[in-house]
Design a protein around this motif. Structure first.
Motif, PDB file in Angstrom:
ATOM      1  N   ARG A 251       0.938  -0.903   0.215  1.00 57.66           N
ATOM      2  CA  ARG A 251      -0.411   0.314   0.194  1.00 57.66           C
ATOM      3  C   ARG A 251       1.117   0.999  -0.007  1.00 57.66           C
ATOM      4  NH1 ARG A 251      -3.930  -0.450   3.299  1.00 57.66           N
ATOM      5  NH2 ARG A 251      -4.459  -2.348   3.759  1.00 57.66           N
ATOM      6  N   GLN A 252       0.335   2.780   0.096  1.00 54.66           N
ATOM      7  CA  GLN A 252       1.160   3.620   0.145  1.00 54.66           C
ATOM      8  C   GLN A 252       1.746   3.979   1.102  1.00 54.66           C
ATOM      9  OE1 GLN A 252      -1.524   6.984  -0.256  1.00 54.66           O
ATOM     10  NE2 GLN A 252       0.747   8.664  -1.050  1.00 54.66           N
ATOM     11  N   GLY A 253       2.995   4.077   1.191  1.00 52.51           N
ATOM     12  CA  GLY A 253       4.041   4.673   2.248  1.00 52.51           C
ATOM     13  C   GLY A 253       4.702   3.328   2.790  1.00 52.51           C
ATOM     14  N   SER A 254       4.009   1.836   1.808  1.00 53.48           N
ATOM     15  CA  SER A 254       5.268   0.192   2.291  1.00 53.48           C
ATOM     16  C   SER A 254       6.544   0.679   2.089  1.00 53.48           C
ATOM     17  CB  SER A 254       4.121  -1.023   1.786  1.00 53.48           C
ATOM     18  OG  SER A 254       3.208  -1.046   2.519  1.00 53.48           O
TER      19      SER A 254
ATOM     20  N   VAL B  66      14.345  -1.410  -6.702  1.00 53.59           N
ATOM     21  CA  VAL B  66      14.720  -0.655  -5.364  1.00 53.59           C
ATOM     22  C   VAL B  66      13.970  -0.606  -3.626  1.00 53.59           C
ATOM     23  CG1 VAL B  66      16.364   0.350  -6.986  1.00 53.59           C
ATOM     24  CG2 VAL B  66      14.332   1.641  -5.783  1.00 53.59           C
ATOM     25  N   ASP B  67      14.984  -0.687  -3.022  1.00 57.19           N
ATOM     26  CA  ASP B  67      14.446  -0.345  -1.150  1.00 57.19           C
ATOM     27  C   ASP B  67      14.391   1.082  -1.057  1.00 57.19           C
ATOM     28  OD1 ASP B  67      15.844  -3.053  -1.420  1.00 57.19           O
ATOM     29  OD2 ASP B  67      17.009  -2.514  -0.118  1.00 57.19           O
ATOM     30  N   GLY B  68      13.200   0.813  -0.805  1.00 54.65           N
ATOM     31  CA  GLY B  68      12.683   1.716  -0.544  1.00 54.65           C
ATOM     32  C   GLY B  68      11.103   2.373  -0.169  1.00 54.65           C
ATOM     33  N   VAL B  69      10.181   3.275   0.135  1.00 57.34           N
ATOM     34  CA  VAL B  69       9.089   3.309   0.250  1.00 57.34           C
ATOM     35  C   VAL B  69       7.760   3.274  -1.267  1.00 57.34           C
ATOM     36  CG1 VAL B  69       7.456   4.463   1.184  1.00 57.34           C
ATOM     37  CG2 VAL B  69       9.940   4.451   2.343  1.00 57.34           C
TER      38      VAL B  69
ATOM     39  N   PHE C  22       3.776   0.589 -12.565  1.00 53.78           N
ATOM     40  CA  PHE C  22       3.084   0.101 -12.355  1.00 53.78           C
ATOM     41  C   PHE C  22       2.592   1.329 -10.821  1.00 53.78           C
ATOM     42  CE2 PHE C  22       2.041  -2.096  -8.074  1.00 53.78           C
ATOM     43  CZ  PHE C  22       0.185  -2.346  -8.195  1.00 53.78           C
ATOM     44  N   CYS C  23       3.833   1.234 -10.481  1.00 54.81           N
ATOM     45  CA  CYS C  23       3.884   2.359  -9.255  1.00 54.81           C
ATOM     46  C   CYS C  23       5.160   2.541  -8.901  1.00 54.81           C
ATOM     47  CB  CYS C  23       3.822   1.777  -7.836  1.00 54.81           C
ATOM     48  SG  CYS C  23       4.801   0.716  -7.047  1.00 54.81           S
ATOM     49  N   GLU C  24       5.573   4.006  -8.311  1.00 55.68           N
ATOM     50  CA  GLU C  24       6.953   4.644  -7.604  1.00 55.68           C
ATOM     51  C   GLU C  24       7.230   4.286  -6.827  1.00 55.68           C
ATOM     52  OE1 GLU C  24       9.029   9.498  -7.692  1.00 55.68           O
ATOM     53  OE2 GLU C  24       6.666   8.813  -8.371  1.00 55.68           O
ATOM     54  N   ILE C  25       8.460   4.059  -6.494  1.00 54.21           N
ATOM     55  CA  ILE C  25       9.356   3.806  -5.631  1.00 54.21           C
ATOM     56  C   ILE C  25      10.299   5.089  -5.105  1.00 54.21           C
ATOM     57  CG2 ILE C  25      10.373   2.206  -4.450  1.00 54.21           C
ATOM     58  CD1 ILE C  25       9.184  -0.103  -5.229  1.00 54.21           C
ATOM     59  N   ALA C  26      10.453   5.635  -3.756  1.00 56.96           N
ATOM     60  CA  ALA C  26      11.588   6.911  -3.859  1.00 56.96           C
ATOM     61  C   ALA C  26      11.898   5.858  -2.655  1.00 56.96           C
ATOM     62  CB  ALA C  26      10.539   7.708  -3.086  1.00 56.96           C
ATOM     63  N   ARG C  27      13.157   6.130  -2.827  1.00 49.79           N
ATOM     64  CA  ARG C  27      14.731   5.394  -1.823  1.00 49.79           C
ATOM     65  C   ARG C  27      15.132   7.304  -0.605  1.00 49.79           C
ATOM     66  NH1 ARG C  27      20.363   3.444  -4.040  1.00 49.79           N
ATOM     67  NH2 ARG C  27      19.980   5.763  -4.596  1.00 49.79           N
TER      68      ARG C  27
END
Length: 485
Positions: free
Chosen positions: A267-270, A351-354, A374-379
């Motif tokens: 989910r968002q913030g995971s 990558v590792d992130g949120v 599909f979704c964005e992940i921020a480190r």
């Protein structure tokens, strides 16, 4: 509220009457020399306790055609919403007819003073306030000067000892002086024209010189000093604007094969690890294609076998069988490709992130094409501050200058950064107009930062003078006015 005057000194007196007389003289002198109406109100509700021992004293003034609760003991600001204040506000207009001291006490043998004869309406109003205040004894003292009543003192006694008659008598004797001081100070502050009628008037030349000195020379000197300070004294100067926390590098998890999202695992913030499964695609569609391709290969194999059996009677069937075999090999290659695609039915974190994509759970059931993000992940280590600086101030910004970031979630805590990059091209943002994006890097990995946080960024560009700042702003506005002519 005026500052508290110094303690009242009674000198070397022994008898109570001499002491009361000395205090009364000192109080009247202070009222006469008070610097403001506010100071007199303070004296009457606080320093009056040196003459009369009481628990609380309130001053109601009748000046300028209206009755007002002016001050209360130890209350710099009166609570106008309290029931006691509202009761006192209703009482203020009623007691204007009280021109003699009135003392009210609770019923019982311990009451030391008797009630004075008053009108029924005034008596009822005072009795109502006495019951609401919780006092045992209430004294209403009019301040009378030349048949004019500029105010009343409401003195409360909540416990022992009861009011002393000699103290009340001393207060009654100096009441005209207190009333005169109150009325005179109100006249000075609210009717300055009357004050000008007192005293001798000098010659026209003297008055003109005094007016020039007071109204021209002194302001001119003050203005000249202010202008000199504005153009000569350097002050720290900073520019900046709205700030937002973003990820410097964008990392997206892509869907590698087309299909429907069957299940979303985050989910968002995971927080996710590299390679962790984020979502799974529905395999039914791909399984259907695989079975369809297998059936097609099976039919082509049967057709090849039939042509091989009939080739004894008709050798031309061998050439037809070779064509069928080519089609079968092509179908087999397509089947192998479909089977190879099954390994991409899961979407993995790059990558590792949120996870920062909004409502990522709601993507379940949506169809994605191959290659669609599909979704964005921020480190967390990639988070930077983007400061949007107006174009008229960007020329002062240089790489390496100090930056202070104040985020809206904690505006008292500054983040100390440095300018890393300045965008070479302006962009238009709502409400801000033409701005340049300045990038500032966070040292380390602050744990409380999240993508999308907003705040204010200040970039220290050195020192300048207030005069230079004002001059440049005025020149800018002047040029904007000129272009319309």
């Amino acid at each position: 509220m005026a500052e508290r005057p110094s303690e009242i000194s009674t000198g070397n007196v022994d008898s109570p009457s001499e002491r009361l007389a000395a205090i009364a003289v000192e109080l009247t002198a202070r009222v006469a020399s008070a610097g403001s109406l506010e100071e007199i109100c303070f004296l009457l509700t606080n320093d009056l306790r040196a003459l009369v021992e009481f628990d609380r004293c309130l001053l109601i003034t009748h000046l300028g055609g209206r009755s007002t609760i002016a001050a209360a003991t130890h209350q710099p600001v009166l609570d106008s919403k309290s029931p006691l204040f509202r009761e006192l506000a209703g009482l203020s207009g009623t007691i204007t007819r009280v021109d003699k001291p009135v003392v009210l006490g609770t019923t019982g043998p311990e009451t030391p003073l008797r009630e004075e004869e008053t009108l029924d309406s005034i008596h009822a109003a005072l009795r109502s306030y006495l019951d609401l205040s919780g006092a045992r004894v209430l004294c209403c003292l009019p301040l009378v000067s030349n048949a004019v009543i500029p105010g009343h003192l409401i003195i409360e006694y909540h416990g022992d000892p009861p009011p002393r008659k000699d103290e009340i008598a001393a207060l009654v004797k100096i009441a005209p002086v207190l009333a005169s001081g109150l009325l005179a100070k109100w006249t000075v502050e609210n009717k300055p024209g009357i004050v000008g009628l007192c005293g001798a008037r000098g010659s026209w030349t003297d008055r003109w010189k005094a007016g020039m000195l007071a109204y021209v020379m002194i302001p001119a000197v003050v203005l000249a000093l202010m202008l000199a300070a504005a153009f000569l004294i350097p002050v720290p100067f900073s520019v900046g604007g709205d700030t937002i926390i973003e990820s410097r590098d964008k990392h997206f998890a892509f869907v590698k094969v087309g299909g429907l999202i069957e299940r979303v695992s985050v989910r968002q913030g995971s927080r996710v690890k590299q390679g962790e499964v984020l979502a799974e695609l529905d395999a039914e569609e791909l399984n259907y294609k695989i079975k369809k391709q297998e059936r097609s290969i099976e039919l082509l194999g049967n057709e090849m076998e039939r042509l091989h059996r009939t080739a004894v009677d008709d050798p031309s069937r061998l050439a037809e069988r070779e064509l069928i075999e080519l089609r079968r090999k092509s179908a087999q290659a397509e089947l192998d490709f479909l089977i190879w695609q099954k390994q991409f039915l899961t979407v993995h974190a790059p990558v590792d992130g949120v996870v920062v994509t909004k409502d990522v759970k709601a993507l379940a059931g949506k169809r994605f094409e191959a290659g669609q993000p599909f979704c964005e992940i921020a480190r967390p280590e990639d988070l930077v501050a983007f400061i949007y600086v107006p174009e008229d101030r960007i020329l002062s910004v240089k790489a390496g200058q100090p930056v202070s970031i104040y985020l809206n979630n904690d505006p008292l805590k500054p983040y100390r950064l440095k300018v890393a990059e300045i965008s070479p091209r302006a962009e238009v943002r709502p409400r801000l107009g033409n701005v340049f994006k300045v990038t500032a890097l966070f040292p380390g990995n602050p744990p409380l930062l999240k993508v999308g946080m907003k705040g204010l960024g200040k970039i220290g560009i050195g020192t300048t003078t207030i005069g230079k700042i004002v001059t440049s702003r005025l020149a800018e506005r002047w040029h904007q006015v000129l272009i319309h002519f």
